[in-house]
Design an enzyme around this catalytic site. Structure first.
Site, PDB file in Angstrom:
ATOM      1  N   HIS A 102       0.861  -1.177   0.000  1.00 45.09           N
ATOM      2  CA  HIS A 102       0.000   0.000   0.000  1.00 45.09           C
ATOM      3  C   HIS A 102       0.903   1.234   0.000  1.00 45.09           C
ATOM      4  O   HIS A 102       1.699   1.428   0.922  1.00 45.09           O
ATOM      5  CB  HIS A 102      -0.859   0.040   1.262  1.00 45.09           C
ATOM      6  CG  HIS A 102      -1.986  -0.944   1.280  1.00 45.09           C
ATOM      7  ND1 HIS A 102      -1.821  -2.287   1.063  1.00 45.09           N
ATOM      8  CD2 HIS A 102      -3.318  -0.760   1.511  1.00 45.09           C
ATOM      9  CE1 HIS A 102      -2.999  -2.894   1.156  1.00 45.09           C
ATOM     10  NE2 HIS A 102      -3.924  -1.992   1.433  1.00 45.09           N
ATOM     11  N   GLU A 150      -1.693   6.185  -0.981  1.00 45.29           N
ATOM     12  CA  GLU A 150      -3.127   6.277  -0.673  1.00 45.29           C
ATOM     13  C   GLU A 150      -3.334   7.566   0.119  1.00 45.29           C
ATOM     14  O   GLU A 150      -3.824   8.554  -0.416  1.00 45.29           O
ATOM     15  CB  GLU A 150      -3.596   5.049   0.108  1.00 45.29           C
ATOM     16  CG  GLU A 150      -5.096   5.080   0.434  1.00 45.29           C
ATOM     17  CD  GLU A 150      -5.556   3.930   1.321  1.00 45.29           C
ATOM     18  OE1 GLU A 150      -6.774   3.800   1.503  1.00 45.29           O
ATOM     19  OE2 GLU A 150      -4.701   3.180   1.849  1.00 45.29           O
TER      20      GLU A 150
END
Length: 321
Positions: free
Chosen positions: A188, A191
């Site tokens: 990730h 974001e």
């Protein structure tokens, strides 16, 4: 209906409010009633409340059969939307919090995958994840657990959690251990943190894909690099709108990534929390970004070509498009 594939969904985050209540009742687990907005909705207002709500709901998944049920329920819902393949993020840390062993955790998920394949013809695989804000030592411990306990359905390794905590360099040992053992990895990045988070991940970690990566849109050089290197992006428009990154799907840069030549995929992330599904993501993308049936099929091909599963399964799935 176009066949679909998903690469970015958190298994513990697929359990609906009804399923969470059912598991809490079966397990005699305490359940905070404030995590529900209504019978079908979770209650949270910002990202930090979402994480708290998520953790409280996930704590009701307490047994091997719970994991089988959650997996089967999600894959069944996906299959009804003509999804043929799902890679699910699983969290040994969440399982450990309720006293479940890694092998029971995996066996439960695998049973759900097998049952859903038998009943619906959908295929699933597992990406084991560490939690960034738990730190590098915990991440390395998870990586060692995965490499010392191989499972045919575990095809990759990833990391979620608070991007503001620690630096990708801190997790280099965990990711390189997984890479050396033959697993592909994703992280990730970009974001809630900006483009620098993506650059740092690409520099420090041997990642094959990027989870989210949406804030690369703010850096033209990075956008061009992602397109030139054909680095798959696990984009989640509904999630990004729900968590307040963008005011609406219309404001989300999904189409800009496509137009820039990036390798994009569509994903639901934590579907019941964001009032979405992989089918909704395809439907809304077609409507809002003006995507044709060919565009949607190409997005599915992108996902299958970027999947971490073995080449034989990948070829079989691609032949179904």
């Amino acid at each position: 209906m176009v066949k679909k594939a998903e690469l970015h969904v958190h298994l513990e985050g697929t359990a609906t409010p009804a399923l969470v209540r059912q598991m809490a009742s079966q397990n005699g687990a305490m359940l905070d009633p404030t995590i529900f907005k209504s019978d079908g909705e979770f209650a949270w207002t910002d990202f930090w409340e979402f994480l708290d709500c998520y953790d409280k709901a996930a704590a009701t998944i307490m047994t091997k059969d719970d994991y089988r049920l959650v997996t089967y329920d999600y894959l069944a819902r996906c299959a009804r939307e003509n999804t043929i393949y799902v890679e699910m993020f699983s969290s040994p840390d969440h399982a450990a919090e309720v006293g479940m062993s890694y092998t029971d955790h995996l066996d439960g998920i695998a049973a759900g995958i097998d049952d859903a394949r038998k009943d619906f013809g959908i295929e699933g695989r597992i990406i084991v994840t560490c939690v960034r804000h738990f730190g590098a030592e915990r991440a390395l411990a998870v990586a060692k657990l995965v490499t010392s306990t191989p499972h045919p359905y575990v095809v990759g390794f990833g990391m979620g959690g608070d991007e503001s905590r620690f630096h990708p360099d801190d997790f280099s040992a965990a990711f390189h251990l997984m890479k050396k053992a033959g697993y592909q990895t994703t992280n990730h990045a970009g974001e809630f943190a900006g483009p620098e988070s993506i650059r740092a991940s690409l520099a420090a970690l041997p990642i094959s894909r990027i989870g989210h990566g949406v804030r690369a849109i703010e850096d033209n050089d990075l956008l061009e690099e992602l397109a030139d290197r054909h680095i798959p992006l696990e984009l989640c428009p509904g999630s990004n709108v729900a968590t307040g990154l963008y005011e609406s799907r219309e404001k989300h840069p999904f189409r800009q990534f496509m137009d820039a030549g990036c390798l994009v995929t569509l994903n639901s992330d934590d579907p019941p929390y964001f009032a979405t599904s992989v089918g909704q993501e395809y439907e809304q993308a077609a409507k809002i970004y003006g995507l044709s049936e060919t565009d949607l099929k190409n997005i599915t091909r992108n996902a299958l070509s970027s999947a971490f599963c073995d080449e034989e399964l990948k070829a079989r799935l691609l032949s179904r498009i």
